[in-house]
Design a protein around this motif. Structure first.
Motif, PDB file in Angstrom:
ATOM      1  N   LYS A  11       0.839  -1.206   0.000  1.00  0.00           N
ATOM      2  CA  LYS A  11       0.000   0.000   0.000  1.00  0.00           C
ATOM      3  C   LYS A  11       0.870   1.252   0.000  1.00  0.00           C
ATOM      4  O   LYS A  11       2.024   1.219   0.419  1.00  0.00           O
ATOM      5  N   GLY A  54      -2.787   4.929   1.293  1.00  0.00           N
ATOM      6  CA  GLY A  54      -3.697   3.843   1.611  1.00  0.00           C
ATOM      7  C   GLY A  54      -4.126   3.026   0.403  1.00  0.00           C
ATOM      8  O   GLY A  54      -4.646   1.930   0.551  1.00  0.00           O
ATOM      9  N   TRP A  55      -3.890   3.552  -0.814  1.00  0.00           N
ATOM     10  CA  TRP A  55      -4.261   2.795  -1.995  1.00  0.00           C
ATOM     11  C   TRP A  55      -3.372   1.561  -2.118  1.00  0.00           C
ATOM     12  O   TRP A  55      -2.203   1.570  -1.744  1.00  0.00           O
ATOM     13  N   VAL A  56      -3.918   0.503  -2.685  1.00  0.00           N
ATOM     14  CA  VAL A  56      -3.222  -0.772  -2.870  1.00  0.00           C
ATOM     15  C   VAL A  56      -2.486  -0.756  -4.210  1.00  0.00           C
ATOM     16  O   VAL A  56      -2.972  -0.182  -5.189  1.00  0.00           O
ATOM     17  N   TYR A  57      -1.318  -1.396  -4.238  1.00  0.00           N
ATOM     18  CA  TYR A  57      -0.520  -1.511  -5.468  1.00  0.00           C
ATOM     19  C   TYR A  57      -0.316  -3.000  -5.754  1.00  0.00           C
ATOM     20  O   TYR A  57       0.376  -3.689  -5.012  1.00  0.00           O
ATOM     21  N   GLY A  65      -8.053   1.853  -1.890  1.00  0.00           N
ATOM     22  CA  GLY A  65      -8.160   0.923  -0.765  1.00  0.00           C
ATOM     23  C   GLY A  65      -8.346   1.665   0.538  1.00  0.00           C
ATOM     24  O   GLY A  65      -8.433   2.889   0.567  1.00  0.00           O
TER      25      GLY A  65
END
Length: 67
Positions: A11, A54-57, A65
């Motif tokens: 993240k 906080g976004w997912v990679y 996310g």
């Protein structure tokens, strides 16, 4: 201005605006040298919409996310 995402546990942990005090963008090599070799930095400058903390990679793709 280039922007990089610091990745931890898949993240975005933080976002780093890569420019010096003169407003000039750092190169990828300069950014790599600023952090530990263990730190994963991904350039997000031209990604739309711009990913947030906080976004997912996954598999080279950012997904919204939860933190």
């Amino acid at each position: 201005m280039r922007k990089y995402a610091e990745m931890k546990y898949g993240k975005i942990h933080s976002i780093f605006p890569a420019e010096n005090y003169k407003g000039e963008s750092f190169t990828q090599e300069q950014v790599r040298n600023m952090f530990s070799p263990d730190t994963m930095m991904v350039e997000i400058t031209n990604i739309s919409p711009l990913p947030k903390v906080g976004w997912v990679y996954e598999n080279g793709v950012f997904k919204e996310g939860n933190i």
